[in-house]
Design an enzyme around this catalytic site. Structure first.
Site, mmCIF file in Angstrom:
data_model
loop_
_atom_site.group_PDB
_atom_site.id
_atom_site.type_symbol
_atom_site.label_atom_id
_atom_site.label_comp_id
_atom_site.label_asym_id
_atom_site.label_seq_id
_atom_site.Cartn_x
_atom_site.Cartn_y
_atom_site.Cartn_z
ATOM 1 N N LYS A 52 9.170 -69.895 -49.574
ATOM 2 C CA LYS A 52 9.215 -69.471 -48.164
ATOM 3 C C LYS A 52 9.992 -68.153 -48.029
ATOM 4 O O LYS A 52 9.571 -67.250 -47.300
ATOM 5 C CB LYS A 52 9.874 -70.551 -47.295
ATOM 6 C CG LYS A 52 9.053 -71.813 -47.164
ATOM 7 C CD LYS A 52 7.786 -71.572 -46.352
ATOM 8 C CE LYS A 52 6.892 -72.788 -46.300
ATOM 9 N NZ LYS A 52 5.538 -72.513 -45.817
ATOM 10 N N SER B 74 10.584 -71.984 -42.626
ATOM 11 C CA SER B 74 11.322 -73.244 -42.533
ATOM 12 C C SER B 74 12.816 -72.981 -42.421
ATOM 13 O O SER B 74 13.322 -71.977 -42.953
ATOM 14 C CB SER B 74 11.037 -74.043 -43.813
ATOM 15 O OG SER B 74 11.943 -75.112 -43.936
ATOM 16 N N TYR C 263 10.313 -74.673 -53.537
ATOM 17 C CA TYR C 263 9.658 -74.671 -52.219
ATOM 18 C C TYR C 263 10.366 -73.694 -51.286
ATOM 19 O O TYR C 263 9.725 -72.821 -50.676
ATOM 20 C CB TYR C 263 9.662 -76.086 -51.614
ATOM 21 C CG TYR C 263 9.279 -76.086 -50.143
ATOM 22 C CD1 TYR C 263 7.970 -75.847 -49.741
ATOM 23 C CD2 TYR C 263 10.243 -76.279 -49.144
ATOM 24 C CE1 TYR C 263 7.630 -75.823 -48.384
ATOM 25 C CE2 TYR C 263 9.910 -76.249 -47.800
ATOM 26 C CZ TYR C 263 8.603 -76.017 -47.432
ATOM 27 O OH TYR C 263 8.272 -75.980 -46.087
#
Ligand code: NAD
Ligand code: UD1
Length: 337
Positions: free
Chosen positions: A154, A126, A150
């Site tokens: 990643k 992302s 989050y």
């Protein structure tokens, strides 16, 4: 013989659209999904769009025995790994769940791939890994950072995959850093179906347009941007899906690990997107300005040249298409699947 792609999280928003592009490009797909944020209905609809059956296994990427069975029973060539939890706010409340699902899940998956000798991987990363960028547009060589669990999940996965490649150069890994995926398949049959109140801008606007929400709350009108609202690089999910097909072709004749930005290179503000959606749905959509949302950056858009050069991929669909397709999906499925 056509190649078989294991698609983890293949029943989700980006996964279903990618399965369609894969099938249209002649790949065989096998979906592994635990349906924690989706349902088999999305796959049924993808089947009706493609006219092909989409085999799926209901299960978890953390289930090593299941993964061994899958790799033993199917001649998998590449894994496209979408499976993961993606809500920033939820990740702040439940960090262990996020690390367990996203990071441990990826470890378990890679372990099973290594045991099976399957070492080709496309990973869903992302633009969040760029944190607050020092300048724009954002290139793949920009420093990475994360400000929530989050985003950190990643980054950790990108780093563990880099270590994996350093230890065993037979691995072949594309890290695809998505900017802001929006839109839907042009048929109106599949699209984004968030559980509860949407966190992201486009599904929220779509729910205002369809009458499920009273108004959009615009988070911040005092950013250093042309109209004061946040600027992002929105990318049509069909373009994003096509980027995965190109990544598979890239993996066929390249070795190594490489990160690619998948974005359009164009920034649009919250109010730009609201206006574009008003045009698509033919209604005026109410909004209220509010405080900035903690953790948001002012502007974020990609330099997409590396993907153009190496993957031979460029986003083609504009904001009008993104809004028209999102509206078709939302208006024909007001309550989602
Ligand atoms: P999604 O929630 O619609 O799809 C994810 C799918 O993975 C769901 O079908 C879910 O049921 C499944 N899943 C989750 N955990 C699993 C597990 N442990 N085992 C098996 N299946 C599991 O999300 P999406 O928008 O399609 O995103 C796909 C990937 O792309 C995610 O990894 C996400 O973090 C990443 N990503 C998404 C965006 C975005 O804005 N949508 C942006 C950047 C990156
Ligand atoms: C968010 C996540 C990011 C994740 C990405 C993909 C945060 C802080 N970031 O990105 O980590 O990778 O989703 O899912 O959650 N906005 C409003 N009103 C709304 C919703 C959004 O004004 O109701 C604004 C935001 O302030 C932002 C823009 O719209 O300026 C886009 O927001 P969103 O769709 O949530 O995406 P990101 O914040 O870019």
């Amino acid at each position: 013989m056509s190649k078989t792609i294991l698609v983890t999280g293949g029943a989700g928003f980006i996964g279903t659209h990618t399965c369609i592009k894969l099938i249209e490009s002649g790949f065989d797909v096998l979906v592994l999904d635990n349906f924690s944020n989706s349902s088999p209905e999305s796959l049924k609809r993808a089947e009706s769009i493609t006219g092909h059956s989409i085999p799926f296994i209901e299960g978890d990427i953390n289930d090593a025995a299941l993964l061994d069975e899958i790799f033993a029973q199917h001649a998998i060539d590449v894994v496209i790994h979408f499976a993961g939890l993606k809500s920033v706010g939820e990740s702040v409340q439940q960090p262990l769940r996020y690390y367990h699902n996203n990071v441990s899940g990826t470890l378990v998956l890679c372990d099973a791939m290594q045991r099976a000798g399957v070492k080709n991987l496309v990973f869903s990363s992302s633009a969040t890994v760029y944190g607050d960028p020092a300048s724009l547009p954002i290139g793949e060589d920009f420093p990475t950072s994360a400000i929530n669990p989050y985003g950190r999940s990643k980054l950790m996965i990108e780093e563990l995959l880099a270590d994996l490649y350093r230890a065993d150069p037979e691995w072949n890994i594309a890290l695809l850093r998505y900017f802001n995926p929006v839109g839907a398949h042009p048929s109106g049959l599949i699209g984004e179906d968030p559980a509860g109140i949407p966190n992201n801008l486009m599904p929220y606007i779509a729910q205002v347009a369809v009458g499920r929400r009273a108004h959009l709350t615009v988070f911040g009108g005092d950013y250093p941007t042309p109209d004061g609202t946040g600027v992002r690089d929105y990318i049509h999910v069909m373009d994003l899906a096509a980027g995965h097909v190109q990544a598979l072709l890239w993996l066929e004749h390249r070795r190594g690990i490489k990160a690619f930005n998948l974005g359009t290179g164009q920034g649009y503000s919250v109010l730009d997107m609201l206006k574009a959606f008003e045009q698509a749905c033919g209604k005026s959509l109410p909004y209220q300005l509010a405080e900035r949302r903690p953790g948001d950056v002012a502007s974020c858009y990609a330099d997409p040249q590396l993907a153009a050069k190496e993957l031979n991929w460029r986003a083609e669909l504009d904001v009008q298409a993104m809004c028209a397709d999102a509206w078709r999906w939302q208006s024909e499925n007001p309550d989602g699947y």
